[in-house]
Design a protein around this motif. Structure first.
Motif, PDB file in Angstrom:
ATOM      1  N   VAL A  78       0.863  -1.182   0.000  1.00  0.00           N
ATOM      2  CA  VAL A  78       0.000   0.000   0.000  1.00  0.00           C
ATOM      3  C   VAL A  78       0.901   1.234   0.000  1.00  0.00           C
ATOM      4  O   VAL A  78       1.889   1.290   0.742  1.00  0.00           O
ATOM      5  CB  VAL A  78      -0.918   0.037   1.238  1.00  0.00           C
ATOM      6  CG1 VAL A  78      -1.799   1.285   1.224  1.00  0.00           C
ATOM      7  CG2 VAL A  78      -1.782  -1.221   1.313  1.00  0.00           C
ATOM      8  N   VAL A  79       0.556   2.232  -0.825  1.00  0.00           N
ATOM      9  CA  VAL A  79       1.289   3.501  -0.836  1.00  0.00           C
ATOM     10  C   VAL A  79       0.288   4.648  -0.922  1.00  0.00           C
ATOM     11  O   VAL A  79      -0.621   4.634  -1.752  1.00  0.00           O
ATOM     12  CB  VAL A  79       2.291   3.596  -2.007  1.00  0.00           C
ATOM     13  CG1 VAL A  79       3.063   4.915  -1.928  1.00  0.00           C
ATOM     14  CG2 VAL A  79       3.266   2.426  -2.001  1.00  0.00           C
ATOM     15  N   VAL A  80       0.476   5.634  -0.059  1.00  0.00           N
ATOM     16  CA  VAL A  80      -0.310   6.867  -0.092  1.00  0.00           C
ATOM     17  C   VAL A  80       0.478   7.867  -0.929  1.00  0.00           C
ATOM     18  O   VAL A  80       1.624   8.187  -0.608  1.00  0.00           O
ATOM     19  CB  VAL A  80      -0.532   7.408   1.326  1.00  0.00           C
ATOM     20  CG1 VAL A  80      -1.397   8.665   1.286  1.00  0.00           C
ATOM     21  CG2 VAL A  80      -1.177   6.345   2.216  1.00  0.00           C
ATOM     22  N   ALA A  81      -0.124   8.368  -2.013  1.00  0.00           N
ATOM     23  CA  ALA A  81       0.659   9.148  -2.979  1.00  0.00           C
ATOM     24  C   ALA A  81      -0.137  10.318  -3.529  1.00  0.00           C
ATOM     25  O   ALA A  81      -1.364  10.258  -3.655  1.00  0.00           O
ATOM     26  CB  ALA A  81       1.113   8.247  -4.134  1.00  0.00           C
ATOM     27  N   GLY A  82       0.587  11.378  -3.896  1.00  0.00           N
ATOM     28  CA  GLY A  82      -0.062  12.533  -4.507  1.00  0.00           C
ATOM     29  C   GLY A  82       0.844  13.741  -4.492  1.00  0.00           C
ATOM     30  O   GLY A  82       2.068  13.628  -4.422  1.00  0.00           O
ATOM     31  N   GLY A  83       0.236  14.919  -4.565  1.00  0.00           N
ATOM     32  CA  GLY A  83       0.999  16.155  -4.624  1.00  0.00           C
ATOM     33  C   GLY A  83       0.302  17.284  -3.901  1.00  0.00           C
ATOM     34  O   GLY A  83      -0.918  17.262  -3.715  1.00  0.00           O
ATOM     35  N   THR A  84       1.087  18.278  -3.499  1.00  0.00           N
ATOM     36  CA  THR A  84       0.553  19.418  -2.762  1.00  0.00           C
ATOM     37  C   THR A  84       1.328  20.675  -3.124  1.00  0.00           C
ATOM     38  O   THR A  84       2.487  20.596  -3.539  1.00  0.00           O
ATOM     39  CB  THR A  84       0.639  19.168  -1.239  1.00  0.00           C
ATOM     40  OG1 THR A  84      -0.019  20.236  -0.539  1.00  0.00           O
ATOM     41  CG2 THR A  84       2.082  19.078  -0.759  1.00  0.00           C
ATOM     42  N   GLU A  85       0.697  21.828  -2.963  1.00  0.00           N
ATOM     43  CA  GLU A  85       1.404  23.091  -3.187  1.00  0.00           C
ATOM     44  C   GLU A  85       0.682  24.226  -2.488  1.00  0.00           C
ATOM     45  O   GLU A  85      -0.558  24.250  -2.431  1.00  0.00           O
ATOM     46  CB  GLU A  85       1.500  23.397  -4.684  1.00  0.00           C
ATOM     47  CG  GLU A  85       2.661  24.311  -5.042  1.00  0.00           C
ATOM     48  CD  GLU A  85       4.002  23.566  -5.028  1.00  0.00           C
ATOM     49  OE1 GLU A  85       4.674  23.577  -3.966  1.00  0.00           O
ATOM     50  OE2 GLU A  85       4.370  22.976  -6.059  1.00  0.00           O
ATOM     51  N   ALA A  86       1.473  25.160  -1.953  1.00  0.00           N
ATOM     52  CA  ALA A  86       0.939  26.359  -1.311  1.00  0.00           C
ATOM     53  C   ALA A  86       1.895  27.498  -1.601  1.00  0.00           C
ATOM     54  O   ALA A  86       2.791  27.787  -0.814  1.00  0.00           O
ATOM     55  CB  ALA A  86       0.790  26.142   0.195  1.00  0.00           C
ATOM     56  N   ALA A  87       1.734  28.139  -2.735  1.00  0.00           N
ATOM     57  CA  ALA A  87       2.681  29.163  -3.176  1.00  0.00           C
ATOM     58  C   ALA A  87       2.017  30.495  -3.488  1.00  0.00           C
ATOM     59  O   ALA A  87       2.599  31.326  -4.187  1.00  0.00           O
ATOM     60  CB  ALA A  87       3.447  28.658  -4.396  1.00  0.00           C
ATOM     61  N   ILE A  88       0.796  30.707  -2.982  1.00  0.00           N
ATOM     62  CA  ILE A  88       0.146  32.004  -3.183  1.00  0.00           C
ATOM     63  C   ILE A  88       0.713  32.977  -2.153  1.00  0.00           C
ATOM     64  O   ILE A  88       0.272  33.031  -0.999  1.00  0.00           O
ATOM     65  CB  ILE A  88      -1.382  31.881  -3.092  1.00  0.00           C
ATOM     66  CG1 ILE A  88      -1.890  30.960  -4.202  1.00  0.00           C
ATOM     67  CG2 ILE A  88      -2.038  33.259  -3.206  1.00  0.00           C
ATOM     68  CD1 ILE A  88      -3.388  30.706  -4.167  1.00  0.00           C
ATOM     69  N   HIS A  89       1.737  33.697  -2.582  1.00  0.00           N
ATOM     70  CA  HIS A  89       2.543  34.550  -1.715  1.00  0.00           C
ATOM     71  C   HIS A  89       3.111  35.655  -2.603  1.00  0.00           C
ATOM     72  O   HIS A  89       3.293  35.466  -3.808  1.00  0.00           O
ATOM     73  CB  HIS A  89       3.667  33.712  -1.082  1.00  0.00           C
ATOM     74  CG  HIS A  89       4.538  34.461  -0.124  1.00  0.00           C
ATOM     75  ND1 HIS A  89       5.550  35.294  -0.551  1.00  0.00           N
ATOM     76  CD2 HIS A  89       4.566  34.489   1.229  1.00  0.00           C
ATOM     77  CE1 HIS A  89       6.152  35.810   0.504  1.00  0.00           C
ATOM     78  NE2 HIS A  89       5.587  35.342   1.596  1.00  0.00           N
ATOM     79  N   PRO A  90       3.416  36.838  -2.065  1.00  0.00           N
ATOM     80  CA  PRO A  90       3.872  37.943  -2.912  1.00  0.00           C
ATOM     81  C   PRO A  90       5.035  37.618  -3.833  1.00  0.00           C
ATOM     82  O   PRO A  90       5.019  38.029  -5.015  1.00  0.00           O
ATOM     83  CB  PRO A  90       4.270  39.018  -1.888  1.00  0.00           C
ATOM     84  CG  PRO A  90       3.433  38.731  -0.694  1.00  0.00           C
ATOM     85  CD  PRO A  90       3.244  37.253  -0.663  1.00  0.00           C
ATOM     86  N   LEU A  91       6.051  36.890  -3.341  1.00  0.00           N
ATOM     87  CA  LEU A  91       7.219  36.641  -4.187  1.00  0.00           C
ATOM     88  C   LEU A  91       6.914  35.712  -5.356  1.00  0.00           C
ATOM     89  O   LEU A  91       7.219  36.062  -6.512  1.00  0.00           O
ATOM     90  CB  LEU A  91       8.383  36.102  -3.355  1.00  0.00           C
ATOM     91  CG  LEU A  91       9.664  35.838  -4.140  1.00  0.00           C
ATOM     92  CD1 LEU A  91      10.184  37.115  -4.801  1.00  0.00           C
ATOM     93  CD2 LEU A  91      10.740  35.244  -3.240  1.00  0.00           C
ATOM     94  N   PRO A  92       6.324  34.521  -5.159  1.00  0.00           N
ATOM     95  CA  PRO A  92       5.989  33.690  -6.319  1.00  0.00           C
ATOM     96  C   PRO A  92       5.041  34.376  -7.294  1.00  0.00           C
ATOM     97  O   PRO A  92       5.205  34.250  -8.520  1.00  0.00           O
ATOM     98  CB  PRO A  92       5.338  32.450  -5.696  1.00  0.00           C
ATOM     99  CG  PRO A  92       5.915  32.374  -4.324  1.00  0.00           C
ATOM    100  CD  PRO A  92       6.069  33.814  -3.888  1.00  0.00           C
TER     101      PRO A  92
END
Length: 431
Positions: free
Chosen positions: A199-213
């Motif tokens: 069994v593997v728990v898999a995926g992706g995440t992102e949190a880049a809503i910030h002034p510099l990005p």
């Protein structure tokens, strides 16, 4: 069946996105053609050239206990929320290796030494890094959080998910820009197929809503500046498309060997057939215009699996709403599949979720699996004038969701590509 050729299936799904705080509400929004984009109302956004984004629908503060949340970067918060949902959806009721409260719960156990976690992020804990640097400058050394390093580590989301489920077979973090989430799922498939895990728990995440990005992406002309119409700004395949809308969130699936899933009587959403991977070797940000690298990934997928082109009826396209990338992908599909490509219902779900960067492949895998499970392809919204090159190379699902064949076994592809020339294609099949 040899341990190097095991069938892999999807038994759990979870998500938190601009469309909803879980997989069900996200799917409902996708099928309805709902946009998750809106104006950035933060004070810092006033001076930005880009003042729109697809922000999370349900803030993690509404889900996670405050003492836990304050030790996690926003990207890890998203990943943990999506993983908790997927873990429960797969029928697991406790951390691997811990005592179960009943005989029924014991049927849903997994050996922690046979359990893995692979959660990707394209940028990692960027908000923690930048915010804590501001603290350092404004308030001094002693005010910097002692949790800063584990929060900003790109492997922080995967590590925290691994701790949550009790994974000991391996915890990994692929970093391949916007292909990261799909690469994580591909890596997880191989962990099971080759016998490293059940069994593997898999995926992706992102949190880049910030002034510099926001400023950086805006200055490189990658994002839409359609500030007056946030909901209509992400418009893949439209002749007037002018860049992506930045999104945030996470998508996670639970992958399992078919034997393990059958032994515990798990519900199966779909088979995870395999992956195809390549690199463009062309440019750090621009896609190879003829789609050769993408075609190589598609060919690798078909050569390394038993997938029949005639089974494929749906493609969840990478389609970020950039002038060059959208068409290169469709040309690659046509190059590899020829006339079969006429039968693909192509959906560009970033028109609704925005572009979640390293989280895109995770969220879009959830969408692809649910498209097969419910036999319906989500629409591509905001297309007022379809690009003739898109029309010539693909059957884009426009405006409203489309039913997929209700009889027989069908398959779908999830495409993900990233800066650096990374190409990842995943295939799923109905069961």
């Amino acid at each position: 069946m040899s341990p190097t050729n095991r069938t892999v299936v999807v038994t759990g799904i979870g998500a938190t996105t601009p469309l909803g705080g879980d997989a069900a509400s996200t799917w409902e929004g996708l099928v309805a053609g709902k946009s998750g984009a809106g104006p950035l109302t933060q004070e810092w956004a006033a001076d930005q050239a880009v003042r729109i984004a697809a922000q999370i629908a349900v803030d993690p503060s509404e889900v996670l206990p405050r003492p836990q949340a304050r030790k996690l970067d926003r990207s890890a918060q998203f990943a943990l929320i999506a993983a908790q949902e997927a873990w429960a959806d797969a029928g697991f009721t406790a951390r691997a290796g811990e005592p179960q409260s009943s005989a029924a719960d014991a049927a849903g156990t997994v050996n922690p030494d046979r359990l893995g976690a692979v959660i990707a992020s394209g940028i990692g804990g960027v908000t923690t890094l930048l915010d804590q640097y501001d603290v350092l400058k404004e308030k001094g050394v002693r005010r910097v959080s002692p949790h800063t390093v584990p929060m900003l580590m790109p492997n922080g989301p995967s590590a925290n998910v691994g701790l949550y489920v009790g994974a000991r077979a391996g915890v990994h973090t692929p970093v391949s820009a916007c292909a990261s989430g799909a690469e994580a799922i591909g890596y997880a498939i191989e962990m099971i197929r080759t016998g490293r895990a059940d069994v593997v728990v898999a995926g992706g995440t992102e949190a880049a809503i910030h002034p510099l990005p926001i400023a950086a992406f805006g200055n490189m002309m990658a994002m839409s500046k359609n500030n007056d119409d946030p909901e209509g700004a992400s418009r893949p395949y439209d002749k007037a498309r002018d860049g992506f809308v930045l999104g945030e969130g996470a998508g996670v699936i639970v992958l399992e060997s078919a034997e393990h899933a059958a032994a515990r009587g798990a519900r199966v959403y779909a088979e995870a057939v395999g992956q195809g991977i390549s690199a463009d070797a062309h440019d750090i940000v621009q896609p190879e215009p003829a789609g050769r690298g993408i075609a190589a990934a598609l060919s690798h997928l078909m050569d390394s699996t038993d997938l029949d082109p005639a089974e494929i009826v749906h493609v969840n396209a990478h389609a970020t709403s950039t002038p060059a990338g959208d068409i290169a992908e469709l040309k690659a599909l046509r190059q590899v599949f020829g006339d079969h490509a006429d039968h693909f219902a192509v959906s560009a779900t970033k028109s609704m979720t925005g572009h979640l960067l390293g989280g895109a492949g995770g969220v879009e895998s959830v969408a692809t699996v649910l498209a097969l499970y419910h036999r319906i392809a989500p629409p591509t919204i905001n297309v007022e004038n379809l690009d003739p090159e898109a029309e010539a190379n693909a059957d884009v699902v426009l405006g409203e969701a489309r039913k997929l064949p209700v009889e027989g076994r069908i398959a779908a592809l999830n495409d993900s590509f990233g800066f650096g020339g990374h190409n990842v294609v995943l295939a799923f099949r109905s069961v």
